[in-house]
Structures are given as structure tokens and as C-alpha cells.
Write an enzyme that holds these catalytic residues in place. Sequence first.
Site, PDB file in Angstrom:
ATOM      1  N   ARG A 100       0.884  -1.178   0.000  1.00  0.00           N
ATOM      2  CA  ARG A 100       0.000   0.000   0.000  1.00  0.00           C
ATOM      3  C   ARG A 100       0.912   1.215   0.000  1.00  0.00           C
ATOM      4  O   ARG A 100       1.759   1.355   0.886  1.00  0.00           O
ATOM      5  CB  ARG A 100      -0.886  -0.043   1.252  1.00  0.00           C
ATOM      6  N   ARG A 123      -1.542  -5.540   4.099  1.00  0.00           N
ATOM      7  CA  ARG A 123      -0.662  -4.930   3.100  1.00  0.00           C
ATOM      8  C   ARG A 123       0.446  -4.200   3.843  1.00  0.00           C
ATOM      9  O   ARG A 123       0.196  -3.529   4.837  1.00  0.00           O
ATOM     10  CB  ARG A 123      -1.424  -3.907   2.241  1.00  0.00           C
ATOM     11  N   GLU A 152     -11.396   5.427  -5.179  1.00  0.00           N
ATOM     12  CA  GLU A 152     -11.733   4.003  -5.142  1.00  0.00           C
ATOM     13  C   GLU A 152     -12.136   3.514  -6.532  1.00  0.00           C
ATOM     14  O   GLU A 152     -12.718   4.259  -7.320  1.00  0.00           O
ATOM     15  CB  GLU A 152     -12.889   3.763  -4.169  1.00  0.00           C
TER      16      GLU A 152
END
Length: 174
Positions: A56, A104, A64
Site C-alpha cells: 500500500r 498490506r 476508489e
Amino acid sequence: MNKNKIFLLIQIFLFLLLFPSIAFSQTQLTGKVVQVKDGDTVVIAPAEGGQFFTCRLYGIDTPEIQHGKKPGQPYGEDAKKELKRLILGQTVEVELTGAKTYNRDVCLIKKNGIDVNLEMVKRGYAWAYKQYLKRPYASEYIEAESEARAKRLGLWQQNNPQPPWEFRKNLRGR
């Protein structure tokens, strides 16, 4: 110091020389970007081999993208495409921050010395994620966002784009 303490210190020192990865966690590595999941998440294959991991991008948040029935935001797919253009299939330098979010690793990614995270902000495809930004990155990322807004680059072509953290919060509130 007595001989036993000196002997113990020498043993510890030699152990650390022989097994440095046990003493210090590796925070930087080189790897190939094998997948771009969205505008701020990639999958890295470490150059040294080993397990692929999801990264990330630190300090930024992008619109998004649609996932199944979950709606996406304007410029979400554009941000993903831009990140693909920048680094998909490329060898990059990855700095692990030590933080994790949703399984992540949070990372800074550089390609040929260029901060890719910052580049996404400069190109208008990401917000500077002020809530999580720390020195020395905060001022540079925030300034890059201001410049991208002023130039109406990428998502800043919209009059009042909704930040992804607000979009996610509204989805949870449904």
C-alpha cells in the site's frame, strides 16, 4: 568488566555479524511490480526471491475503483492506469515503513530515484493522505497536491472531488 562479561559480549557481537537479518529487520529491498490492484496498491515480487507481497503506497490515497457491486469513484480507474504506466513490470526500490494495513505492507516506492508515491500526487491522481503523512514527506506531498489542484490535473478537473476516505465512510454508513 570481568572475563565472563567480555566473552559474552564477544559472542553476541560475532552472532550479530554472522546473522545480521535476525538483529535488524530489512526495511529496503528491490522488486518487480507484478500487479497493480488500484491507484495506491501493488504486488511486488522481491528480486532476491521469496514470497510476493502486497504494498500500500505510503502517504497517498487515490479514488476508489469498483469492486464487484461496490461502486467506484471518478478517476479511480484513471489512477490505476497511471500507476500501471509508471511501474507495472518495472523493477523498483521499496522501502517498508513497518506499518501494515489490511494485510498490506505500507511502502515508499522509487523508480530510478523518483518517489512514485509523490509522483501520483503531482500528476493529480492522488490526495496527500495528511492523516498519515509524517516528516520528511508531509510538506512535499501537501505542496504537490496544491500544485496539482491549481493546474487542475487528473482528478482535480472535477470541481469538488470527494476524498476516498469520505467515500469509504459513506459506503460503510449505508
